[in-house]
Design a protein around this motif. Structure first.
Motif, PDB file in Angstrom:
ATOM      1  N   PRO A 498       0.801  -1.234   0.000  1.00  0.00           N
ATOM      2  CA  PRO A 498       0.000   0.000   0.000  1.00  0.00           C
ATOM      3  C   PRO A 498       0.833   1.284   0.000  1.00  0.00           C
ATOM      4  O   PRO A 498       0.310   2.345  -0.302  1.00  0.00           O
ATOM      5  CB  PRO A 498      -0.812  -0.107   1.292  1.00  0.00           C
ATOM      6  N   ILE A 499       2.121   1.179   0.352  1.00  0.00           N
ATOM      7  CA  ILE A 499       2.979   2.372   0.395  1.00  0.00           C
ATOM      8  C   ILE A 499       4.169   2.156  -0.527  1.00  0.00           C
ATOM      9  O   ILE A 499       4.826   1.114  -0.478  1.00  0.00           O
ATOM     10  CB  ILE A 499       3.477   2.652   1.829  1.00  0.00           C
ATOM     11  N   LEU A 500       4.430   3.147  -1.361  1.00  0.00           N
ATOM     12  CA  LEU A 500       5.498   3.049  -2.348  1.00  0.00           C
ATOM     13  C   LEU A 500       6.617   4.028  -1.983  1.00  0.00           C
ATOM     14  O   LEU A 500       6.359   5.205  -1.719  1.00  0.00           O
ATOM     15  CB  LEU A 500       4.937   3.372  -3.744  1.00  0.00           C
ATOM     16  N   LEU A 501       7.844   3.525  -1.970  1.00  0.00           N
ATOM     17  CA  LEU A 501       9.021   4.354  -1.701  1.00  0.00           C
ATOM     18  C   LEU A 501       9.873   4.392  -2.961  1.00  0.00           C
ATOM     19  O   LEU A 501      10.371   3.355  -3.414  1.00  0.00           O
ATOM     20  CB  LEU A 501       9.836   3.774  -0.540  1.00  0.00           C
ATOM     21  N   LEU A 502      10.007   5.596  -3.536  1.00  0.00           N
ATOM     22  CA  LEU A 502      10.792   5.763  -4.762  1.00  0.00           C
ATOM     23  C   LEU A 502      12.018   6.615  -4.428  1.00  0.00           C
ATOM     24  O   LEU A 502      11.900   7.792  -4.109  1.00  0.00           O
ATOM     25  CB  LEU A 502       9.960   6.443  -5.849  1.00  0.00           C
ATOM     26  N   ASP A 503      13.201   5.989  -4.507  1.00  0.00           N
ATOM     27  CA  ASP A 503      14.432   6.679  -4.156  1.00  0.00           C
ATOM     28  C   ASP A 503      15.182   7.063  -5.426  1.00  0.00           C
ATOM     29  O   ASP A 503      15.977   6.295  -5.949  1.00  0.00           O
ATOM     30  CB  ASP A 503      15.305   5.773  -3.275  1.00  0.00           C
ATOM     31  N   GLU A 504      14.885   8.278  -5.941  1.00  0.00           N
ATOM     32  CA  GLU A 504      15.544   8.797  -7.144  1.00  0.00           C
ATOM     33  C   GLU A 504      15.472   7.788  -8.282  1.00  0.00           C
ATOM     34  O   GLU A 504      16.457   7.507  -8.955  1.00  0.00           O
ATOM     35  CB  GLU A 504      16.995   9.156  -6.832  1.00  0.00           C
ATOM     36  N   ALA A 505      14.287   7.249  -8.504  1.00  0.00           N
ATOM     37  CA  ALA A 505      14.135   6.138  -9.438  1.00  0.00           C
ATOM     38  C   ALA A 505      14.384   6.512 -10.887  1.00  0.00           C
ATOM     39  O   ALA A 505      14.561   5.638 -11.734  1.00  0.00           O
ATOM     40  CB  ALA A 505      12.729   5.540  -9.298  1.00  0.00           C
ATOM     41  N   THR A 506      14.386   7.803 -11.235  1.00  0.00           N
ATOM     42  CA  THR A 506      14.586   8.191 -12.638  1.00  0.00           C
ATOM     43  C   THR A 506      15.750   9.155 -12.824  1.00  0.00           C
ATOM     44  O   THR A 506      15.943   9.680 -13.926  1.00  0.00           O
ATOM     45  CB  THR A 506      13.305   8.861 -13.189  1.00  0.00           C
ATOM     46  N   SER A 507      16.540   9.394 -11.793  1.00  0.00           N
ATOM     47  CA  SER A 507      17.541  10.474 -11.858  1.00  0.00           C
ATOM     48  C   SER A 507      18.637  10.210 -12.871  1.00  0.00           C
ATOM     49  O   SER A 507      19.223  11.150 -13.408  1.00  0.00           O
ATOM     50  CB  SER A 507      18.162  10.682 -10.477  1.00  0.00           C
ATOM     51  N   ALA A 508      18.951   8.924 -13.155  1.00  0.00           N
ATOM     52  CA  ALA A 508      20.096   8.627 -14.025  1.00  0.00           C
ATOM     53  C   ALA A 508      19.667   8.160 -15.412  1.00  0.00           C
ATOM     54  O   ALA A 508      20.480   7.626 -16.157  1.00  0.00           O
ATOM     55  CB  ALA A 508      20.971   7.563 -13.361  1.00  0.00           C
ATOM     56  N   LEU A 509      18.404   8.378 -15.784  1.00  0.00           N
ATOM     57  CA  LEU A 509      17.917   7.840 -17.050  1.00  0.00           C
ATOM     58  C   LEU A 509      17.896   8.897 -18.138  1.00  0.00           C
ATOM     59  O   LEU A 509      17.753  10.092 -17.881  1.00  0.00           O
ATOM     60  CB  LEU A 509      16.497   7.286 -16.863  1.00  0.00           C
ATOM     61  N   ASP A 510      17.988   8.407 -19.385  1.00  0.00           N
ATOM     62  CA  ASP A 510      17.818   9.322 -20.514  1.00  0.00           C
ATOM     63  C   ASP A 510      16.331   9.607 -20.686  1.00  0.00           C
ATOM     64  O   ASP A 510      15.477   8.984 -20.048  1.00  0.00           O
ATOM     65  CB  ASP A 510      18.401   8.696 -21.785  1.00  0.00           C
ATOM     66  N   GLY A 511      16.039  10.569 -21.588  1.00  0.00           N
ATOM     67  CA  GLY A 511      14.663  11.024 -21.732  1.00  0.00           C
ATOM     68  C   GLY A 511      13.697   9.923 -22.130  1.00  0.00           C
ATOM     69  O   GLY A 511      12.606   9.811 -21.585  1.00  0.00           O
ATOM     70  N   GLN A 512      14.092   9.071 -23.115  1.00  0.00           N
ATOM     71  CA  GLN A 512      13.200   8.021 -23.591  1.00  0.00           C
ATOM     72  C   GLN A 512      12.945   6.981 -22.492  1.00  0.00           C
ATOM     73  O   GLN A 512      11.804   6.570 -22.266  1.00  0.00           O
ATOM     74  CB  GLN A 512      13.799   7.341 -24.831  1.00  0.00           C
ATOM     75  N   SER A 513      14.019   6.568 -21.795  1.00  0.00           N
ATOM     76  CA  SER A 513      13.859   5.584 -20.718  1.00  0.00           C
ATOM     77  C   SER A 513      13.024   6.171 -19.598  1.00  0.00           C
ATOM     78  O   SER A 513      12.156   5.504 -19.020  1.00  0.00           O
ATOM     79  CB  SER A 513      15.226   5.152 -20.176  1.00  0.00           C
ATOM     80  N   GLU A 514      13.271   7.459 -19.272  1.00  0.00           N
ATOM     81  CA  GLU A 514      12.538   8.071 -18.178  1.00  0.00           C
ATOM     82  C   GLU A 514      11.050   8.141 -18.499  1.00  0.00           C
ATOM     83  O   GLU A 514      10.207   7.932 -17.615  1.00  0.00           O
ATOM     84  CB  GLU A 514      13.063   9.471 -17.880  1.00  0.00           C
ATOM     85  N   ASN A 515      10.712   8.414 -19.750  1.00  0.00           N
ATOM     86  CA  ASN A 515       9.309   8.512 -20.128  1.00  0.00           C
ATOM     87  C   ASN A 515       8.578   7.202 -19.860  1.00  0.00           C
ATOM     88  O   ASN A 515       7.472   7.187 -19.290  1.00  0.00           O
ATOM     89  CB  ASN A 515       9.196   8.883 -21.611  1.00  0.00           C
ATOM     90  N   LYS A 516       9.220   6.074 -20.227  1.00  0.00           N
ATOM     91  CA  LYS A 516       8.601   4.764 -19.987  1.00  0.00           C
ATOM     92  C   LYS A 516       8.531   4.461 -18.493  1.00  0.00           C
ATOM     93  O   LYS A 516       7.534   3.931 -17.996  1.00  0.00           O
ATOM     94  CB  LYS A 516       9.393   3.673 -20.715  1.00  0.00           C
ATOM     95  N   ILE A 533      11.812  10.431  -3.516  1.00  0.00           N
ATOM     96  CA  ILE A 533      12.971  11.318  -3.483  1.00  0.00           C
ATOM     97  C   ILE A 533      13.241  11.722  -4.922  1.00  0.00           C
ATOM     98  O   ILE A 533      13.556  10.874  -5.760  1.00  0.00           O
ATOM     99  CB  ILE A 533      14.200  10.605  -2.875  1.00  0.00           C
ATOM    100  N   ALA A 534      13.086  12.997  -5.217  1.00  0.00           N
ATOM    101  CA  ALA A 534      13.050  13.431  -6.617  1.00  0.00           C
ATOM    102  C   ALA A 534      14.147  14.424  -6.933  1.00  0.00           C
ATOM    103  O   ALA A 534      14.467  15.307  -6.125  1.00  0.00           O
ATOM    104  CB  ALA A 534      11.691  14.054  -6.926  1.00  0.00           C
ATOM    105  N   HIS A 535      14.699  14.267  -8.148  1.00  0.00           N
ATOM    106  CA  HIS A 535      15.656  15.228  -8.691  1.00  0.00           C
ATOM    107  C   HIS A 535      15.139  15.847  -9.981  1.00  0.00           C
ATOM    108  O   HIS A 535      15.790  16.716 -10.549  1.00  0.00           O
ATOM    109  CB  HIS A 535      17.013  14.547  -8.952  1.00  0.00           C
ATOM    110  N   ARG A 536      13.988  15.369 -10.452  1.00  0.00           N
ATOM    111  CA  ARG A 536      13.404  15.891 -11.684  1.00  0.00           C
ATOM    112  C   ARG A 536      12.316  16.899 -11.321  1.00  0.00           C
ATOM    113  O   ARG A 536      11.444  16.619 -10.490  1.00  0.00           O
ATOM    114  CB  ARG A 536      12.789  14.767 -12.515  1.00  0.00           C
ATOM    115  N   LEU A 537      12.335  18.041 -11.959  1.00  0.00           N
ATOM    116  CA  LEU A 537      11.330  19.062 -11.691  1.00  0.00           C
ATOM    117  C   LEU A 537       9.935  18.544 -12.021  1.00  0.00           C
ATOM    118  O   LEU A 537       8.968  18.832 -11.315  1.00  0.00           O
ATOM    119  CB  LEU A 537      11.637  20.325 -12.497  1.00  0.00           C
TER     120      LEU A 537
END
Length: 582
Positions: A498-516, A533-537
């Protein structure tokens, strides 16, 4: 130190208790074979005095047949002893390995920050191999030779007491060097095992980071450092071996020197007609048996001392206290909807007690909301996740889940409430299906396919020659960063927490990978409480609320627009740190 070592030996020996039947078979076979071996001496006496001396073919044939019968019984007894003793060694070491692994895997992560996991791995291999050798061989050899020594000395006196005194008087001369050299060997054995463990840990670390090693052309420097470790281990091993060699050499000289003296005296008695040739032959046999037993025991003592060191290191692991555990009487966890409250939480790592990582942090998270955690590196964002999962306990304050202090909950129930997707998700050696099933062993193949489709990774998996049965290398080698993230998301979907923890899950991805990955995360986050935990605006703006963390404190809370207006720190962070790539 000596008391600790023998206490460790006794605790290790406790693993033998469930196998009393196997021990009984082993001891019975051991006593039978020792008895038969000792009786051969009397057979030699009869063969010489009754067979050769009487020149009777019938008596000679009779005693030769008796001798052959004893040899057959000896072979049967040796087979029985070898099988059960070896089985016992393998079984006990397997039990010890299981016990150590079961304990280690429950230890808090903080233990592995101060203890190299690869060195611990070496203990589970090198030390266990040594223990197996001792339990399955050396201990039996030592006991057998001890029985042979006692029986041989008794039969020496039965055969000829005068000659036996010559042999017995030499025993103190043998015992003294065993005690002196044995003490040195024991100390060097522990040092040698520690050095070997360091060598194993260094090899594992370098091979595990082989790309980094080669990318920086660091092979030459690593070879030099490895050579130093190997030479240190060799130096200790050489010194230990030298002490053992001296021990064996001194024992051999003293024992067989006494036998030589006995031969001279006995030979003179045969010439004088005081004893028969058969008695002397039997006496020589028992002398050799006794001397060999002393030599063998002194040699095996080195193995036993090394095993004592291995036992000590093993018991150290088994007795390592776990600082994080379920309470004796845990509180029943209510239905989890995602109501989380941090109340004046303070935390410091035990390795850095002077640094307050989380400092009087208070925050209430509502069920079903998406909360972004932002802040400079080192602000304490990932530490909050660790505290939620009780990898560490707060120093003061409390964290409550559905109104219950998480320290009052069963650990399994607590952690089952969360699904974690980290920046560098862990994948294991094995098939893709095994990696996905890791979060839910009961998942069907259809469940796995549905999760993979929801994570937008199914098409990639089926394009592989072996599909879901494709094996991944160590740490998931063989897939890209984006594919790794989507596999981790599919695994989190299967967890159905029921609770999701996302630790910078997309910070190191390129644009196409991040979109998916973002599409997959959107599906995963639906109807769940999500902390990210986010680094993307784009991730920050899409959140229901944003928690600004600075030096372990809550420095701001609100939407992106609200924080841009109310917080200078957030403005600087948004301008300088957030990546705007989508």
């Amino acid at each position: 130190m000596a008391n600790d070592r023998w206490r460790a030996v006794l605790k290790t020996a406790a693993f033998l208790r469930p196998y009393k039947l196997a021990i009984g078979f082993s001891l019975l076979a051991l006593f039978v074979t020792a008895g038969i071996t000792l009786s051969i001496g009397q057979g030699i006496r009869l063969l010489v005095d009754q067979g050769f001396a009487t020149q009777s073919p019938e008596l000679l044939a009779q005693y030769v047949l008796i001798f052959i019968g004893l040899v057959v019984l000896l072979a049967i007894g040796t087979f029985t002893r070898y099988y059960w003793v070896t089985w016992l060694g393998e079984r006990v070491v397997a039990d010890i390995r299981r016990a150590v692994f079961a304990h280690l895997i429950e230890l808090h992560p903080g233990f592995f920050e101060t203890n190299r996991s690869l060195e611990i791995q070496s203990r589970l291999t090198t030390d266990m191999t040594l223990l197996q050798s001792v339990v399955g061989s050396s201990a039996s050899v030592a006991l057998r030779n001890l029985i042979m020594l006692i029986g041989g000395v008794i039969l020496l006196f039965v055969t000829n007491s005068k000659l036996a005194l010559i042999v017995v008087l030499s025993i103190p001369l043998v015992v003294v060097p065993i005690l002196l050299f044995g003490r040195r060997v024991r100390a060097l054995s522990r040092q040698s095992q520690d050095k070997v463990a360091v060598v194993g840990a260094y090899v594992g670390e370098m091979l595990g980071q082989i790309k980094t090693v080669q990318a920086y052309n660091h092979q030459a420097a690593d070879k030099i450092l490895f050579d130093q470790y190997v030479e240190e281990a060799f130096h200790i091993a050489r010194h230990r071996t030298l002490q053992r060699a001296w021990l064996v050499a001194v024992v051999i000289v003293l024992v067989f020197g006494a036998i030589g003296m006995m031969l001279w005296v006995g030979g003179m008695d045969v010439i004088a007609g005081k004893i028969s040739g058969g008695e002397l032959a039997a006496f020589i046999f028992y002398s050799i048996i006794s001397g060999s037993a002393v030599g063998s025991v002194s040699e095996v003592l080195g193995d036993l001392q090394r095993a004592a060191g291995a036992a000590e290191r093993t018991i150290e692991l088994l007795e390592e206290p776990c600082q994080i555990s379920s309470p004796v009487d845990p509180v029943q966890l209510p239905v989890v909807r995602g109501n989380i409250v941090f109340q004046e939480v303070c935390f410091t790592y035990s390795s850095r007690p002077e640094l307050q990582v989380i400092n009087h942090f208070s925050l209430a998270i509502q069920p079903g909301e998406t909360l972004a955690l932002v802040g400079l590196s080192g602000a304490g964002k990932s530490t909050l996740f660790d505290l939620l999962l009780r990898f560490y306990d707060v120093r003061s304050g409390s964290i409550k889940l559905e109104g219950v202090d998480i320290r009052a909950l069963n650990l399994s129930d607590l952690r089952r409430s969360f699904a974690l997707v980290s920046q560098n998700p862990a994948l294991f050696h094995g098939s893709i299906e095994q990696n996905l099933r890791y979060a839910n062993p009961e998942a069907t193949h259809e469940d796995i396919i549905a999760a993979a489709k929801a994570a937008f990774i199914h098409d990639f998996i089926v394009s592989l020659p072996q599909g879901y049965q494709t094996n991944l290398g160590d740490s998931g080698l063989g897939v890209s960063g984006g594919q790794r993230q989507r596999l981790a998301i599919a695994r989190a979907i299967l967890a159905d927490a029921p609770i999701l923890l996302l630790d910078e899950a997309t910070s190191a991805l390129d644009g196409q990978s991040e979109n998916k990955v973002q599409q997959a995360l959107a599906k995963l986050s639906a109807q769940r409480t999500t902390l990210v935990i986010a680094h993307r605006l784009s991730t920050v703006v899409a959140s229901d609320r944003i928690a600004l963390i600075h030096q372990g404190r809550l420095a701001g809370l609100g939407s992106h627009t609200e924080l841009m207006q109310s917080s200078d720190l957030y403005q600087r962070l948004a301008t300088a740190k957030f990546q705007t790539t989508t």
